[in-house]
Design an enzyme around this catalytic site. Structure first.
Site, PDB file in Angstrom:
ATOM      1  N   LYS A 193      -5.292  -6.870   1.362  1.00 17.43           N
ATOM      2  CA  LYS A 193      -4.236  -6.545   0.404  1.00 17.43           C
ATOM      3  C   LYS A 193      -3.120  -7.592   0.423  1.00 17.43           C
ATOM      4  O   LYS A 193      -3.108  -8.482   1.265  1.00 17.43           O
ATOM      5  CB  LYS A 193      -3.718  -5.144   0.694  1.00 17.43           C
ATOM      6  CG  LYS A 193      -4.808  -4.082   0.491  1.00 17.43           C
ATOM      7  CD  LYS A 193      -4.275  -2.709   0.741  1.00 17.43           C
ATOM      8  CE  LYS A 193      -5.363  -1.665   0.664  1.00 17.43           C
ATOM      9  NZ  LYS A 193      -4.845  -0.326   0.916  1.00 17.43           N
ATOM     10  N   TYR A 251      -8.155   3.288  -6.888  1.00 15.29           N
ATOM     11  CA  TYR A 251      -7.545   4.416  -6.188  1.00 15.29           C
ATOM     12  C   TYR A 251      -7.711   5.744  -6.927  1.00 15.29           C
ATOM     13  O   TYR A 251      -6.978   6.700  -6.663  1.00 15.29           O
ATOM     14  CB  TYR A 251      -6.059   4.159  -5.952  1.00 15.29           C
ATOM     15  CG  TYR A 251      -5.772   3.128  -4.886  1.00 15.29           C
ATOM     16  CD1 TYR A 251      -6.232   3.303  -3.594  1.00 15.29           C
ATOM     17  CD2 TYR A 251      -5.039   1.986  -5.178  1.00 15.29           C
ATOM     18  CE1 TYR A 251      -5.972   2.363  -2.615  1.00 15.29           C
ATOM     19  CE2 TYR A 251      -4.765   1.037  -4.202  1.00 15.29           C
ATOM     20  CZ  TYR A 251      -5.230   1.229  -2.928  1.00 15.29           C
ATOM     21  OH  TYR A 251      -4.970   0.306  -1.957  1.00 15.29           O
ATOM     22  N   PHE A 309       1.524   9.604  -3.133  1.00 10.04           N
ATOM     23  CA  PHE A 309       1.561   8.182  -2.807  1.00 10.04           C
ATOM     24  C   PHE A 309       0.790   7.313  -3.795  1.00 10.04           C
ATOM     25  O   PHE A 309       0.763   6.088  -3.662  1.00 10.04           O
ATOM     26  CB  PHE A 309       1.015   7.944  -1.384  1.00 10.04           C
ATOM     27  CG  PHE A 309      -0.405   8.404  -1.182  1.00 10.04           C
ATOM     28  CD1 PHE A 309      -1.474   7.587  -1.515  1.00 10.04           C
ATOM     29  CD2 PHE A 309      -0.660   9.655  -0.637  1.00 10.04           C
ATOM     30  CE1 PHE A 309      -2.782   8.007  -1.323  1.00 10.04           C
ATOM     31  CE2 PHE A 309      -1.965  10.085  -0.432  1.00 10.04           C
ATOM     32  CZ  PHE A 309      -3.033   9.252  -0.783  1.00 10.04           C
ATOM     33  N   ARG A 349     -15.270  -0.215   9.075  1.00 19.45           N
ATOM     34  CA  ARG A 349     -14.302   0.866   9.302  1.00 19.45           C
ATOM     35  C   ARG A 349     -13.787   0.838  10.748  1.00 19.45           C
ATOM     36  O   ARG A 349     -12.595   1.010  10.994  1.00 19.45           O
ATOM     37  CB  ARG A 349     -14.917   2.231   8.998  1.00 19.45           C
ATOM     38  CG  ARG A 349     -15.432   2.408   7.595  1.00 19.45           C
ATOM     39  CD  ARG A 349     -14.407   2.688   6.569  1.00 19.45           C
ATOM     40  NE  ARG A 349     -13.759   3.967   6.779  1.00 19.45           N
ATOM     41  CZ  ARG A 349     -12.713   4.368   6.084  1.00 19.45           C
ATOM     42  NH1 ARG A 349     -12.202   3.605   5.139  1.00 19.45           N
ATOM     43  NH2 ARG A 349     -12.171   5.531   6.306  1.00 19.45           N
ATOM     44  N   ARG A 387      -5.827  -2.954  11.783  1.00 20.60           N
ATOM     45  CA  ARG A 387      -4.592  -2.214  11.465  1.00 20.60           C
ATOM     46  C   ARG A 387      -3.723  -2.031  12.703  1.00 20.60           C
ATOM     47  O   ARG A 387      -2.496  -2.096  12.624  1.00 20.60           O
ATOM     48  CB  ARG A 387      -4.932  -0.874  10.836  1.00 20.60           C
ATOM     49  CG  ARG A 387      -5.520  -1.014   9.445  1.00 20.60           C
ATOM     50  CD  ARG A 387      -5.936   0.329   8.881  1.00 20.60           C
ATOM     51  NE  ARG A 387      -6.449   0.218   7.531  1.00 20.60           N
ATOM     52  CZ  ARG A 387      -7.555   0.820   7.106  1.00 20.60           C
ATOM     53  NH1 ARG A 387      -8.259   1.581   7.935  1.00 20.60           N
ATOM     54  NH2 ARG A 387      -7.955   0.681   5.867  1.00 20.60           N
ATOM     55  N   ASN A 413      -0.845  -0.597   3.524  1.00 21.48           N
ATOM     56  CA  ASN A 413      -1.776  -1.092   4.520  1.00 21.48           C
ATOM     57  C   ASN A 413      -2.258  -2.491   4.168  1.00 21.48           C
ATOM     58  O   ASN A 413      -2.161  -2.929   3.032  1.00 21.48           O
ATOM     59  CB  ASN A 413      -2.957  -0.116   4.615  1.00 21.48           C
ATOM     60  CG  ASN A 413      -3.432   0.029   6.024  1.00 21.48           C
ATOM     61  OD1 ASN A 413      -3.698  -0.964   6.682  1.00 21.48           O
ATOM     62  ND2 ASN A 413      -3.533   1.256   6.476  1.00 21.48           N
ATOM     63  N   HIS A 455      -8.457  -2.756   3.084  1.00 24.01           N
ATOM     64  CA  HIS A 455      -9.230  -1.615   2.592  1.00 24.01           C
ATOM     65  C   HIS A 455     -10.681  -1.860   2.954  1.00 24.01           C
ATOM     66  O   HIS A 455     -11.196  -2.959   2.764  1.00 24.01           O
ATOM     67  CB  HIS A 455      -9.114  -1.476   1.074  1.00 24.01           C
ATOM     68  CG  HIS A 455     -10.128  -0.534   0.515  1.00 24.01           C
ATOM     69  ND1 HIS A 455      -9.935   0.832   0.516  1.00 24.01           N
ATOM     70  CD2 HIS A 455     -11.366  -0.745   0.002  1.00 24.01           C
ATOM     71  CE1 HIS A 455     -11.019   1.409   0.005  1.00 24.01           C
ATOM     72  NE2 HIS A 455     -11.898   0.480  -0.322  1.00 24.01           N
ATOM     73  N   GLU A 501     -16.998   0.413  -5.606  1.00 22.78           N
ATOM     74  CA  GLU A 501     -15.936  -0.590  -5.473  1.00 22.78           C
ATOM     75  C   GLU A 501     -16.470  -2.004  -5.704  1.00 22.78           C
ATOM     76  O   GLU A 501     -15.784  -2.829  -6.330  1.00 22.78           O
ATOM     77  CB  GLU A 501     -15.282  -0.457  -4.097  1.00 22.78           C
ATOM     78  CG  GLU A 501     -14.512   0.837  -3.977  1.00 22.78           C
ATOM     79  CD  GLU A 501     -14.129   1.239  -2.564  1.00 22.78           C
ATOM     80  OE1 GLU A 501     -13.311   2.155  -2.430  1.00 22.78           O
ATOM     81  OE2 GLU A 501     -14.652   0.650  -1.589  1.00 22.78           O
TER      82      GLU A 501
END
Length: 147
Positions: free
Chosen positions: A9, A49, A57, A85, A102, A112, A115, A126
């Protein structure tokens, strides 16, 4: 071999962390088969999203995603979804341990830095949002037997 979608991001680029984050995925034996730097528009961000539409949010994460360029990637490897993940760590940064992306770099749960697709089904969705089929590079990893 499984494919998954990963997006670095705007905060990753702003903080000059792209190389470090990409390296973590590569060192785990995941193969990059597509990668591009793009600036998502509102329509793409809202589609990405979509499952969060209506949550408090939603607008914040959409605005963040369109605030600057992102690096979109397709990674391939055994258990690619689960491996990315685990490398990323939990989205709630208070639960992300040091050693995860993270845990080491994220400063905010909602804003964040990475993704990763949470399922094979979402990875396919995606990938289709961000890539055309001709942008995917199929190549033989001659080191695969050693990984």
């Amino acid at each position: 071999m499984e494919r998954t979608f990963v997006m670095l991001k705007p905060g990753v680029l702003q903080r000059r962390l792209a190389g470090e984050v990409i390296t973590r995925f590569e060192r785990k034996g995941l193969k990059i088969i597509a990668l591009k730097l793009i600036r998502p528009d509102r329509k793409l961000a809202e589609e990405h999203y979509a499952e969060h539409r209506g949550r408090d949010f939603f607008e914040l994460v959409v605005e963040y995603l369109i605030s600057g360029p992102v690096i979109a990637m397709i990674l391939e490897g055994d258990d690619a979804v689960a491996r990315t993940r685990r490398l990323a760590g939990p989205a709630d940064i208070t639960q992300s341990l040091p050693g995860t992306i993270r845990g080491d770099y994220a400063a905010s749960t909602r804003l964040n830095i990475v993704h990763t697709s949470d399922s094979g089904e979402n990875a396919r969705r995606e990938i289709a949002l961000f890539f055309k089929e001709e942008e995917i590079q199929i190549w033989e990893d001659t080191n695969a037997g050693w990984l």
